[in-house]
Design a protein around this motif. Structure first.
Motif, mmCIF file in Angstrom:
data_model
loop_
_atom_site.group_PDB
_atom_site.id
_atom_site.type_symbol
_atom_site.label_atom_id
_atom_site.label_comp_id
_atom_site.label_asym_id
_atom_site.label_seq_id
_atom_site.Cartn_x
_atom_site.Cartn_y
_atom_site.Cartn_z
ATOM 1 N N ASP A 68 1.006 -1.232 0.023
ATOM 2 C CA ASP A 68 -0.160 -0.027 0.116
ATOM 3 C C ASP A 68 0.966 1.258 -0.012
ATOM 4 O O ASP A 68 0.666 2.209 -0.814
ATOM 5 C CB ASP A 68 -0.888 -0.048 1.276
ATOM 6 N N PHE A 69 1.904 1.176 0.748
ATOM 7 C CA PHE A 69 2.768 2.301 0.891
ATOM 8 C C PHE A 69 3.462 2.638 -0.531
ATOM 9 O O PHE A 69 3.738 3.713 -0.898
ATOM 10 C CB PHE A 69 3.783 2.466 2.154
ATOM 11 N N LEU A 70 3.847 1.507 -0.912
ATOM 12 C CA LEU A 70 4.823 1.512 -2.316
ATOM 13 C C LEU A 70 3.922 2.341 -3.242
ATOM 14 O O LEU A 70 4.414 3.168 -4.148
ATOM 15 C CB LEU A 70 5.433 0.155 -2.697
ATOM 16 N N ALA A 71 2.761 1.748 -3.302
ATOM 17 C CA ALA A 71 1.877 2.414 -4.367
ATOM 18 C C ALA A 71 1.484 3.898 -3.948
ATOM 19 O O ALA A 71 1.449 4.432 -5.039
ATOM 20 C CB ALA A 71 0.531 1.642 -4.312
ATOM 21 N N LYS A 72 1.444 4.390 -2.891
ATOM 22 C CA LYS A 72 1.247 5.549 -2.378
ATOM 23 C C LYS A 72 2.559 6.359 -3.020
ATOM 24 O O LYS A 72 2.265 7.514 -3.536
ATOM 25 C CB LYS A 72 1.086 5.729 -0.826
ATOM 26 N N LEU A 73 3.672 5.808 -2.832
ATOM 27 C CA LEU A 73 4.893 6.597 -3.267
ATOM 28 C C LEU A 73 5.022 6.519 -4.779
ATOM 29 O O LEU A 73 5.468 7.715 -5.492
ATOM 30 C CB LEU A 73 6.235 5.634 -2.782
ATOM 31 N N GLY A 74 4.209 5.635 -5.311
ATOM 32 C CA GLY A 74 4.292 5.597 -7.091
ATOM 33 C C GLY A 74 3.340 6.785 -7.289
ATOM 34 O O GLY A 74 4.017 7.696 -8.121
ATOM 35 N N GLY A 272 10.799 6.268 -10.797
ATOM 36 C CA GLY A 272 9.362 6.065 -11.188
ATOM 37 C C GLY A 272 8.855 4.953 -11.758
ATOM 38 O O GLY A 272 8.182 4.173 -11.503
ATOM 39 N N TYR A 273 9.365 5.311 -13.263
ATOM 40 C CA TYR A 273 8.721 4.191 -14.006
ATOM 41 C C TYR A 273 9.556 2.725 -14.017
ATOM 42 O O TYR A 273 9.096 1.797 -14.330
ATOM 43 C CB TYR A 273 9.058 4.597 -15.552
ATOM 44 N N GLY A 274 10.567 2.904 -13.255
ATOM 45 C CA GLY A 274 11.317 1.637 -13.040
ATOM 46 C C GLY A 274 10.809 0.901 -11.845
ATOM 47 O O GLY A 274 10.945 -0.506 -11.849
ATOM 48 N N LEU A 275 10.063 1.482 -11.042
ATOM 49 C CA LEU A 275 9.632 0.652 -9.774
ATOM 50 C C LEU A 275 8.347 1.139 -9.337
ATOM 51 O O LEU A 275 7.295 0.248 -9.151
ATOM 52 C CB LEU A 275 10.771 0.793 -8.674
#
Length: 426
Positions: A68-74, A272-275
């Motif tokens: 969830d947090f990684l998605a928010k960072l995205g 951003g686009y890599g991860l």
């Protein structure tokens, strides 16, 4: 195995499938983000249909705080990148268009949604909360598609970007009003204070901050200091009014005025686009639970909400953009060009994802939706989110087809000129 093992496994699978989905969809000349969303739907529904346990594939919302947090960072990085790629002067020119189209794009679906739900027998409070669900645009999807199409720096792109940011603020304010859980005046003061602190102070001090970063003489010093300040802005916005993406967007706008801001764009894009950005869209796709289509009452409500979600936004924001052409002194109010730009603005406001879900949860926990109707509203919201997310990328591709074709021809001509120069040099 430990939960961390399955989180790492899920991140790996998500990234690989995101890029495969990109490649497949782009073969059909559609924005690659649609492939990421579809792959996310595939993974999420493996869980929803009981094929795979969420313990082994924690991709759905709430399954893993890490995912969830990684998605928010995205989405934080996506908005930061979108702002870096924005022409601030173009943004200033579209201020009137963005403001009027935002107001029209918020209140038209709100009013239509309210009266439609009242007609269906829902209470005044539920009908208003349902209307609020239709107000906020998924800025992440719109920015991603426009960046992929190369039109974010256009007049329509700049106006759509700023209008979608304002959509978020209005959506937050309206849901607070709907549940009666906070003060509109207090929220307004926080937003004004945020813009003063980050906008004015940041705008006039960013030069000194970047000079300081350069004097450190460390590898990727400017990138690290810029991203660090972006996170501080995001933290301030999140703490004050639960909208971290507005903080990252503001930092990107401030930094975009400097040459250093443009220079770090590729490095930010790589991160951003890599991860992070693919994880955000895979995670967004995983929210789209196809089991909700089993509920007949929810489908009926979803049909109403989906219709208003599309028509209300396209008509509201599009009409707002259309009438401001005359206000800007243009004489082509009834021409094809103005109609096309208005339609592009309207289509760009169709998608709803995270903000609609946040508004729904606030409405439920605040008691604006009765317990008996909660399952229907959850299912209907997921359905209209699914519809809005899946139809937007191809519609935007269609709306900007002339601009995309012009860019393609320009690239071909540029390539021919380079080849000719090489031949002459020989």
């Amino acid at each position: 195995m430990e939960p961390a093992t399955w989180i790492l496994f899920t991140i790996g699978v998500a990234l690989i499938l995101a890029k495969i989905g990109d490649a497949i969809i782009e073969r059909f000349e559609l924005p690659g983000v649609l492939g990421e969303l579809i792959m996310g739907m595939l993974l999420g529904n493996l869980v929803y249909f009981g094929i795979v346990s969420k313990d082994y594939l924690p991709i759905t919302m709430g399954s893993s705080e890490v995912i969830d947090f990684l998605a928010k960072l995205g989405i934080i990085f996506l908005l930061f990148l979108g702002a870096l790629d924005t022409d601030v002067e173009q943004l200033k020119k579209t201020g009137l268009t963005a403001t009027i189209s935002t107001l029209m794009g918020v209140f038209v679906p709100l009013i239509l949604g309210y009266f439609a739900l009242r007609y269906m027998g829902y209470s005044h409070r539920e009908a208003f909360a349902g209307g609020v669900l239709l107000t906020a645009t998924s800025i992440g999807l719109t920015v991603r598609v426009m960046m992929d199409l190369g039109v974010l720096r256009s007049e329509v792109g700049a106006a759509s970007l700023s209008a979608s940011v304002m959509d978020d603020f209005l959506g937050i304010a309206l849901i607070i009003f709907a549940v009666g859980s906070g003060s509109l005046l207090g929220l307004s003061m926080k937003i004004i204070a945020f813009f003063i602190i980050t906008g004015i102070l940041g705008w006039y001090s960013i030069d000194k901050y970047i000079r300081f970063a350069e004097r450190l003489h460390v590898e990727k010093g400017i990138l690290g200091m810029a991203v660090g300040m972006m996170f501080l802005f995001a933290a301030l916005a999140e703490g004050w009014f639960a909208a971290a993406i507005e903080g990252s967007f503001m930092m990107g706008l401030i930094l975009s005025k400097l040459p250093e801001g443009k220079r770090i764009m590729e490095e930010v894009r790589s991160i951003g686009y890599g991860l992070l950005i693919p994880i955000f869209f895979i995670h967004t796709g995983a929210m789209l639970n196809l089991t909700v289509f089993r509920n007949a009452d929810a489908i009926k409500l979803a049909l109403v909400l989906s219709t208003i979600a599309v028509i209300g936004k396209v008509a509201g924001r599009g009409f707002g953009a259309w009438i401001t052409a005359w206000g800007r002194g243009r004489d082509f109010l009834f021409t094809r060009e103005n109609f096309k730009m208005s339609l592009q603005m309207g289509i760009g406001s169709i998608p709803r994802t995270e903000v609609a879900l946040v508004d729904l949860m606030v409405a439920i926990h605040g008691g604006a939706i009765s317990p008996d109707d909660v399952p229907k509203f959850i299912a209907a919201t997921l359905i209209f989110i699914t519809v809005s997310v899946l139809i937007t990328p191809p519609l935007l591709k269609w709306a900007f087809r002339e601009e995309v074709e012009a860019q393609r021809k320009a690239r071909i001509e540029s390539r021919k000129e380079r080849i000719e120069k090489k031949k002459k040099a020989r």
